[in-house]
Scaffold this active site. Sequence first.
Site, mmCIF file in Angstrom:
data_model
loop_
_atom_site.group_PDB
_atom_site.id
_atom_site.type_symbol
_atom_site.label_atom_id
_atom_site.label_comp_id
_atom_site.label_asym_id
_atom_site.label_seq_id
_atom_site.Cartn_x
_atom_site.Cartn_y
_atom_site.Cartn_z
ATOM 1 N N ASP A 255 84.094 3.946 40.592
ATOM 2 C CA ASP A 255 85.453 4.315 40.971
ATOM 3 C C ASP A 255 86.072 3.339 41.967
ATOM 4 O O ASP A 255 85.437 2.362 42.377
ATOM 5 C CB ASP A 255 85.467 5.753 41.523
ATOM 6 N N GLY B 164 80.673 6.908 36.295
ATOM 7 C CA GLY B 164 81.042 7.429 37.625
ATOM 8 C C GLY B 164 81.585 6.407 38.611
ATOM 9 O O GLY B 164 82.008 6.761 39.711
ATOM 10 N N ASN C 9 79.651 3.617 42.272
ATOM 11 C CA ASN C 9 80.094 5.007 42.380
ATOM 12 C C ASN C 9 80.200 5.380 43.851
ATOM 13 O O ASN C 9 79.240 5.826 44.465
ATOM 14 C CB ASN C 9 79.112 5.928 41.651
ATOM 15 N N ASN D 84 84.264 12.845 42.340
ATOM 16 C CA ASN D 84 85.246 12.676 41.269
ATOM 17 C C ASN D 84 84.602 12.334 39.915
ATOM 18 O O ASN D 84 85.297 11.992 38.965
ATOM 19 C CB ASN D 84 86.298 11.614 41.649
ATOM 20 N N ASP D 85 83.276 12.429 39.846
ATOM 21 C CA ASP D 85 82.618 12.101 38.575
ATOM 22 C C ASP D 85 83.041 13.088 37.488
ATOM 23 O O ASP D 85 83.308 12.721 36.351
ATOM 24 C CB ASP D 85 81.094 12.129 38.729
ATOM 25 N N GLU E 99 96.506 -12.084 27.572
ATOM 26 C CA GLU E 99 95.322 -12.238 26.724
ATOM 27 C C GLU E 99 95.764 -12.574 25.297
ATOM 28 O O GLU E 99 96.267 -11.708 24.593
ATOM 29 C CB GLU E 99 94.497 -10.941 26.713
ATOM 30 N N ASP F 126 97.127 -7.112 28.509
ATOM 31 C CA ASP F 126 96.224 -6.948 27.374
ATOM 32 C C ASP F 126 96.934 -7.310 26.060
ATOM 33 O O ASP F 126 98.152 -7.193 25.948
ATOM 34 C CB ASP F 126 95.810 -5.467 27.360
HETATM 35 CA CA CA Z 1 82.731 8.622 41.071
#
Ligand code: CA
Length: 614
Positions: A164, A162, A137, A142-143, A358, A329
Amino acid sequence: MKNPLTLLLIFFGLSNLFSQARISRIEPPNWWVGMHEPTVQLLVHGQQIADLSPRIDYPGVRLERVIKVENPNYLFLDLHIGAAARAGTVSIRFFEKERPVETRNWELWQREPGSAQRRGFDNADVIYLITPDRFANGDLTNDQVEDMREGPNRQNPGGRHGGDIEGIRQHLKYLADMGFTALWPNPLLENNMDRYSYHGYAITDFYKIDPRFGSNESFRTLAKEANDKGLKIIMDMVVNHCGSRHWWMEDLPSADWLNTWEQYTETNHRKSVIQDPYAVEADRKLLYDGWFVTTMPDLNQRNPLMANYLTQNSIWWIEYAGLSGIRMDTYSYPDPGYMAEWSRRLMQEYPHFNIVGEEWNYNPAIVAYWQRGKVNPDGYQSHLPSLMDFPLQQALTHALTVKETGGRGWLALYEILGQDFQYADPFNLVIFPDNHDMPRFFAQVGEDVDLFKLGLTFVLTTRGIPQIYYGTEVLMTSPTERNDGLIRSDFPGGWAGDKADAFSGKGLTDKQLDARAFLKKLLRWRKTAAAVQTGKLAHFDPKDNVYVYFRYNETQRVMVILNKNARPHDLDLSRFAGMLQGITQGSNVLSGQTFSMSGKLALPVKGALVLELK
Ligand code: CA
């Protein structure tokens, strides 16, 4: 206010204001001049804009076609970007009858030098897979983001913790020092879902980095700084589905934008129906058009507008962020015809790029079907260069954990590699001991450090492009049954106040420090070992709980000995005479210890020798 002129002015002012707001979105937000494919298709969204006629007057750019769909809130514009076009701002003017009602500026950018010839990740690389919410984090601000439905809750294993982009950026030096050369973060695009959004696979805006991770700009900066430190960026993408809170779910362009069913219908995950000569169409339809889960609407890639949208989106991110690769994906769930076209378009635009798909299947024949160059009985022609080697992953765990009796154990690994004749290019497969969807490798081997080291030695010295999941270096573990929230635990030291800090080593146990030093040594050596990166592979039938193979080219020869014996074992070298001609000495790259390469070799108990031969 009684003056009629004033009223008129107010009226026109308001109507002007109203019309200015009509177009809410143009995607892609920009394009580039000098692309191989000269046409780009713009999705334009806004209230009742199908009534408007767009016009473009820009040198070298021609509006070739305006496409209307069922929903009058959309227009699709085909723009031909000619060779004469220069970077700049293109004005798109929208007319209602002959009256101009709105003008939108849309940009054409200059490509980075060498963009088309960029080289994708390759055998010289070792990829570090990161679950961004769980790594570090780096930006507490920006959490919690206004407009994003889910806030932070570090106590919830399925919640947002959190982590990033800034957290990754701050630790690029650590990752480069360890010896990794490429990063694959799980998807970073916006997932504005109500809950369980941290994993990133329910995308709600294909052109926007999730603000809880950062911004488009911060992702681009991350890629640039990573490149400068010798770390390539591989972007995780999804074209099979989006998140149910995707902006277009409120206002779909057409009924066939998604694959819909009378009642919610889930995919059967029965991927073998694609190759199965006896499978019925109904089962294939269920695989392609069934939904992954209720919160992930299935996209209809047979709609050509949707197909273009998704393909251009992939190209946009390669250009915008300067990518060195894509991880796609759920590769076998979308329409296979579309995936052939998607991979063809990308490889045509970037002939030296790399993309790994994948296909989570343990049968090499099924995985091999999807690789570029494979000649398939049904004529299916893929342009996908690489796949995740799930068969090898399963065989590795099996080889390490079953008792060595009656040809079990190492033989599983030996025989799965023997299936490589099925692949068009086995050396370009991505190999891994675990990933974000399965129990941690350390848990898979019963938290036995010796088996753990044997497994990692194998992954870093056999054929293929290794991928290591974040935290493996400090023995991060998990329950042995799949539990996503715990598999994707927080990296120690990624959060202020963490008791242990794996970046600095503070608070780690001796066992963790040893594992980290071991991996670092092997990674850094691999960076110098051309025979391991691009050399040939020769392996010997496993015997007496020992698996031996060689990596070699004209100038370097490496002998890898993987020994599962819990008692001292003398390895008779005469069996390997064919590979040891002219060799007198072997130097263990892990310890520096030197061995004489004649007669018998006293092996360390349950461990690996990686010998550079002279
Ligand atoms: Ca964050």
